[in-house]
Design a protein around this motif. Structure first.
Motif, PDB file in Angstrom:
ATOM      1  N   THR A  57     -51.713 -14.458-168.497  1.00 24.33           N
ATOM      2  CA  THR A  57     -51.379 -15.290-167.332  1.00 24.33           C
ATOM      3  C   THR A  57     -51.899 -16.705-167.507  1.00 24.33           C
ATOM      4  O   THR A  57     -52.871 -16.947-168.219  1.00 24.33           O
ATOM      5  CB  THR A  57     -51.986 -14.699-166.046  1.00 24.33           C
ATOM      6  OG1 THR A  57     -53.403 -14.571-166.222  1.00 24.33           O
ATOM      7  CG2 THR A  57     -51.397 -13.347-165.728  1.00 24.33           C
ATOM      8  N   LEU A  96     -54.129 -16.633-161.780  1.00 22.82           N
ATOM      9  CA  LEU A  96     -53.663 -15.245-161.754  1.00 22.82           C
ATOM     10  C   LEU A  96     -54.521 -14.436-162.718  1.00 22.82           C
ATOM     11  O   LEU A  96     -55.023 -14.975-163.702  1.00 22.82           O
ATOM     12  CB  LEU A  96     -52.196 -15.155-162.187  1.00 22.82           C
ATOM     13  CG  LEU A  96     -51.179 -15.996-161.425  1.00 22.82           C
ATOM     14  CD1 LEU A  96     -49.826 -15.906-162.102  1.00 22.82           C
ATOM     15  CD2 LEU A  96     -51.063 -15.538-159.989  1.00 22.82           C
ATOM     16  N   VAL A 112     -53.842 -12.321-157.313  1.00 24.49           N
ATOM     17  CA  VAL A 112     -53.644 -13.734-156.976  1.00 24.49           C
ATOM     18  C   VAL A 112     -54.895 -14.224-156.273  1.00 24.49           C
ATOM     19  O   VAL A 112     -55.375 -13.593-155.333  1.00 24.49           O
ATOM     20  CB  VAL A 112     -52.429 -13.912-156.041  1.00 24.49           C
ATOM     21  CG1 VAL A 112     -52.192 -15.373-155.762  1.00 24.49           C
ATOM     22  CG2 VAL A 112     -51.213 -13.283-156.660  1.00 24.49           C
TER      23      VAL A 112
END
Length: 955
Positions: free
Chosen positions: A762, A766, A791
């Motif tokens: 990511t 994230l 998140v």
């Protein structure tokens, strides 16, 4: 069976940082090691099998050397091992070795230790091989009579799963469990047995419930929850059964368990819309909110009450419970109080408004002396706004509310005082009969006002609405008192110079003669005074504001003095008194001008304020009728226009809200008759229990069918090409705090792909929660892989990676297919929200981070561009539609949104259409975004979103 179907029910964290051991070393540890070494070796075997290794050579070793051990840790690990190890040959037949394992299961089911029996029964729930289960059935049935409840309840679960998967192995399971349930005393065992009957043989479950329906209140809460679920399902499938069971639901509202009360109330509302049922359910919800200490529970249950209120026929019932709802205000949490006040305000009527106002007045008085809680000021502000709304909707209440609220004009919390001032201004304009009372109260608290902003507002109200000679004289007295000794400059210079008053004692020390450098004599004496130093806070309030350099209040004072002087002239006929009053007003203005030009204030007076005061001096010197009309009539008319426009806007929004809530039936809509409705077409109503389960799992399905563009297909991202050996596509499901990627992987080759692994990484805020497990894909087979991404903040992110795999029988290195990037859009986290103009201005002033975007577009219409911005940024326009209507070549609008993390986003759109460039000229201007901080709310990404939207080109 494909790898996708070979499910592991037990989740195990797999460390990937160490080298996998060899099969030979594992075999050696399992054969010759001690218990500790065998335990570690068995753990490594389990991890390797989960990673896709087959290890067929170790099966017999484990059966011979590990299975006979009685160590509890070993037994727990063996249950996981038997769960995941392949039990069949490639052609689907059961392995011969499994006969030995089956015998071990049977011995464990007859073990004297209840933990081993119970855990073995739990393990049997996960088995999918009928041949393994068949020899064990007598032992499983025998466990139903074990002395320990742990064994009995797991035996019920095992029988239920076996009956569901392989009914032929135990065809009499419902009858067996029904007999067990009748004689069972333990609550957890009864719950499991009853749950099985609900799903396996509902008629038997109903028969049992009928025999003990009067004793339901004495059951444990876990069994009561299952009974509620059964009644819900039965009554919705067969409405004629409602009368039989609804009394039971009423009884369960009195349960000692909060969970049972909550579920029973929710079920009762879906089963009956009778006022008594709605009232009982609402009363139950209110009790839950008051008694539960967890604020999350309070908010959830409050939401259920608000849902009840949305139904037109239920609203009248809830109106009678407003006073009960207000008991929730004892909760210190601000969010709970806010929702409660809003709900009470929506439900208030002429029948209960008086009681509501009494309670709110008591709450306001309570907050007056309580300062230990950080949210007290905000709560006070909420109470003031609620009382304001009540007074506007029910004018008879204003006389009771105003005296209490006027005390808050002197409050340290400027926000609450500003709300009170706004309310007082509206009340004094709308209610003529209350003007004397408001003016009297205003004069009482005037000297105690601490905030300059509130002081200005109070001055304006007094100047505008003092209509009698006595009130005008009182205003002048209060102004003189607040200004202190005049002329201001001379009195301040005297104070600084230390000139003494007659009553102050002075002592002079001994005189000493000194010779200066020039040879002359100089005399030095010590002068000391007992006069205390004048503290700044001892100054009168208005004088303090002026010396701090805030001369805007002086301009307001000049306007007020002009208004009351002109009104005094019209009321008093004696010329001497008229001239005396006007002269006093002019003296006050002149001394303030003198002070502003001097060096005493911290900041000099601005040219605007000088112009305003000078204008007022000129008006008073001439006293023309035109100026009299402007000062004493036009100002009030402007306020009247503003308030009427505001009231009209509120009525319009209320009308829109009521239209939304009213169910409109079109002429050609079909009519549903309950008697003619098929069982599978029941209106309502989705299964509430299924919905709550989905909500807990984060899988709530939004109603996307109405908008085809919002369907799942729009969120499918193609990750590889159609000609790649492995095709992959992902469905991105955005939840509140995580993203679930559902990746479809298709083997497009004629080879078996082993250790097919989805490797992800990511970029942005994230974080990948867990690594997806490897798969084995048969030729042209497919599988779904799910990956969770956490998140942390509102920021655009990118997920990228590849798929690696081995080809069965090939000696080459691992193959790799690179995936396309998955872009996570910030717009999924930003939701339109609303706030008042005052809150918007306050946040705009407080927020430190700003970004400015220049408009660059081909759109030629201002309104069209604004709508495009709203759609692109997912924000809400706070500027009323009426203010944006018409056409004048330019537009300014405020936009607001909140992220799902509770962060605020403000935007101001300032655009114009340059007329000199012709009718086809594009819109120009700029957009400013503000947030609390760039780190807290990373709007770099939303700015880029805005930049993309500002470059929108019309086709």
């Amino acid at each position: 069976m494909t790898a996708a179907e070979n499910v592991c029910y037990t989740l195990i964290n797999v460390p990937m940082d160490s080298e996998p051991p060899s099969e030979i070393s594992l075999k050696n540890d399992l054969e010759k090691g001690d218990v500790k070494l065998k335990t570690e070796a068995l753990k490594k075997v389990i991890i390797m099998i989960l990673n896709g290794e087959k290890l067929p050579g170790l099966l017999m070793t484990i059966i011979r050397f590990v299975l006979p051990l009685q160590d509890h840790t070993i037994k727990k690990l063996l249950l996981v091992f038997w769960e995941i190890v392949p039990k069949t040959t490639p052609d689907g037949r059961l392995l011969q070795e499994m006969i030995l394992v089956c015998d071990a299961y049977r011995k464990d089911l007859q073990h004297p230790n209840e933990f081993i029996r119970g855990s073995t029964l739990r393990f049997l729930c996960k088995l999918k091989e009928a041949e393994l289960l068949e020899p064990l059935m007598p032992a499983i049935r025998a466990c139903l009579e074990h002395r320990h409840s742990y064994v009995r309840r797991n035996a019920v679960l095992a029988i239920y799963t076996i009956y569901r998967n392989f009914e032929h192995l135990i065809p009499d399971a419902p009858e067996l469990i029904h007999d067990f349930l009748v004689n069972e005393k333990d609550a957890s065992c009864k719950r499991n047995a009853f749950m099985m009957l609900i799903h396996a043989d509902q008629d038997r479950a109903l028969d049992y419930l009928s025999t003990c329906i009067d004793q339901v209140q004495t059951f444990g809460d876990i069994l009561q929850l299952v009974i509620v679920e059964l009644i819900y399902k039965v009554c919705h499938a067969n409405p004629s059964e409602r009368a039989r069971f609804i009394r039971c639901i009423y009884n369960l509202l009195q349960s000692s368990s909060p969970a049972v009360k909550y579920e029973a109330a929710g079920t009762l509302v879906t089963l009956s819309s009778a006022p008594t049922a709605i009232k009982a359910a609402a009363q139950c919800y209110i009790d839950l909110i008051i008694k539960e200490s967890d604020n999350n529970v309070k908010l959830i249950v409050l939401d259920r009450l608000i849902e009840l209120k949305e139904h037109p026929s239920h609203e009248r019932v809830l109106q009678d419970l407003v006073m009960d709802i207000l008991r929730v205000l004892s909760t210190p949490d601000l969010e709970v109080r806010k929702k409660t006040l809003q709900l009470a305000l929506d439900l208030v009527s002429s029948r209960n408004v008086e009681e509501l106002v009494i309670v709110l007045k008591k709450e306001v008085i309570k907050t007056n002396n309580v300062t230990e809680h950080e949210d007290t000021d905000k709560y006070r502000q909420l109470l003031v706004r609620t009382l304001h709304s009540c007074s506007v909707r029910f004018p008879d209440m204003a006389a009771n509310v105003i005296p209490v609220l006027m005390e808050f004009l002197s409050d340290n919390n400027e926000a609450a005082a500003a709300d009170v001032l706004e309310f007082v201004r509206e009340a004094i304009q709308r209610f003529d009969n209350l003007r004397p009372l408001i003016v009297e109260k205003m004069l009482e608290v005037f000297h105690a006002i601490k905030s300059v902003k509130i002081y200005r507002g109070a001055l304006w109200i007094l100047g505008e609405y003092c209509s009698t000679k006595e009130d005008i004289q009182s205003v002048m007295t209060e102004v003189r008192r607040s200004l202190g000794e005049i002329p201001i400059v001379e009195s301040e210079i005297k104070k600084e110079a230390g000139e003494l008053k007659p009553e102050e004692e002075v002592s002079v020390g001994p005189v000493q003669k000194l010779v200066t450098e020039m040879g002359t004599y100089a005399t030095q004496s010590a002068l000391s005074s007992s006069r205390p130093a004048k503290k700044e806070e001892d100054r009168p309030p208005l004088r303090g504001f002026l010396l701090d350099g805030d001369f805007f209040v002086a301009a307001s004072l000049a306007t007020t003095l002009t208004k009351i002087a002109l009104r005094y002239v019209s009321l008093v006929q004696e010329k001497k008194k008229q001239n005396s009053f006007i002269a006093e007003a002019m003296l006050l203005m002149a001394t303030i001008l003198h002070l502003g030009k001097s060096s005493l204030p911290k900041k000099p007076i601005t040219d605007d304020d000088v112009d305003r005061i000078s204008l007022c001096l000129k008006v008073l010197s001439e006293c023309s009728p035109l100026m009299n009309d402007i000062f004493n009539k036009e100002c009030r008319q402007s306020l009247s226009h503003m308030l009427s426009a505001k009231l009209e806007e509120e009525k319009l929004s209320q009308k829109k809200e009521s239209e939304k809530r009213n169910v409109t039936v079109q002429p050609d809509d079909p009519i549903s008759f309950m008697q003619l409705t098929a069982k599978n077409e029941m209106s309502s109503k989705e299964d509430q229990f299924q919905l709550s389960l989905l909500a807990a799992m984060g899988n709530t399905q939004r109603k996307e069918a109405a908008d085809p563009l919002a369907s799942k297909l729009n969120k499918v991202t193609q990750l590889t090409g159609f000609s790649d050996p492995v095709y992959a596509e992902a469905y991105v499901h955005v939840n509140q705090y995580d993203i679930v990627l559902d990746v479809l992987v298709v083997n497009q080759t004629s080879d078996t792909l082993q250790n097919c692994t989805l490797e992800l990484a990511t970029l942005g805020d994230l974080k990948l929660v867990e690594k997806p497990s490897p798969l084995t894909l048969a030729p042209h087979d497919f599988a779904n892989i799910k990956a969770n991404v956490k998140v942390a903040s509102t920021e655009n992110g990118i997920i990228f990676g590849n798929i690696v795999y081995d080809v069965s029988g090939a000696a080459s290195d691992r193959n790799c297919v690179v995936l396309s990037d998955i872009h996570i859009d910030i717009m999924d986290y930003i939701q339109p929200a609303s706030c008042t103009d005052a809150e918007f201005r306050q946040m705009w002033a407080e927020f430190e981070w700003e970004n400015k975007v220049t408009v660059n577009t081909n759109i030629i219409d201002l309104n069209e561009y604004l709508q495009h911005i709203l759609k692109s940024t997912n924000m809400k326009c706070l500027t009323p539609e009426k203010a944006l209507s018409g056409y004048c070549g330019f537009m300014a609008a405020n936009l607001y949104a909140r992220s799902i993390f509770g962060e605020d986003a403000l935007a101001n759109v300032s655009i114009e259409k340059p007329i000199h460039l012709g009718p086809e000229a594009p819109v120009t201007g700029h957009i400013r975004i503000r947030a609390k901080s760039q780190s807290a709310l990373n709007f770099r990404t939303s700015t880029s979103q805005l930049k993309r939207s500002t470059r929108f080109t019309t086709v």
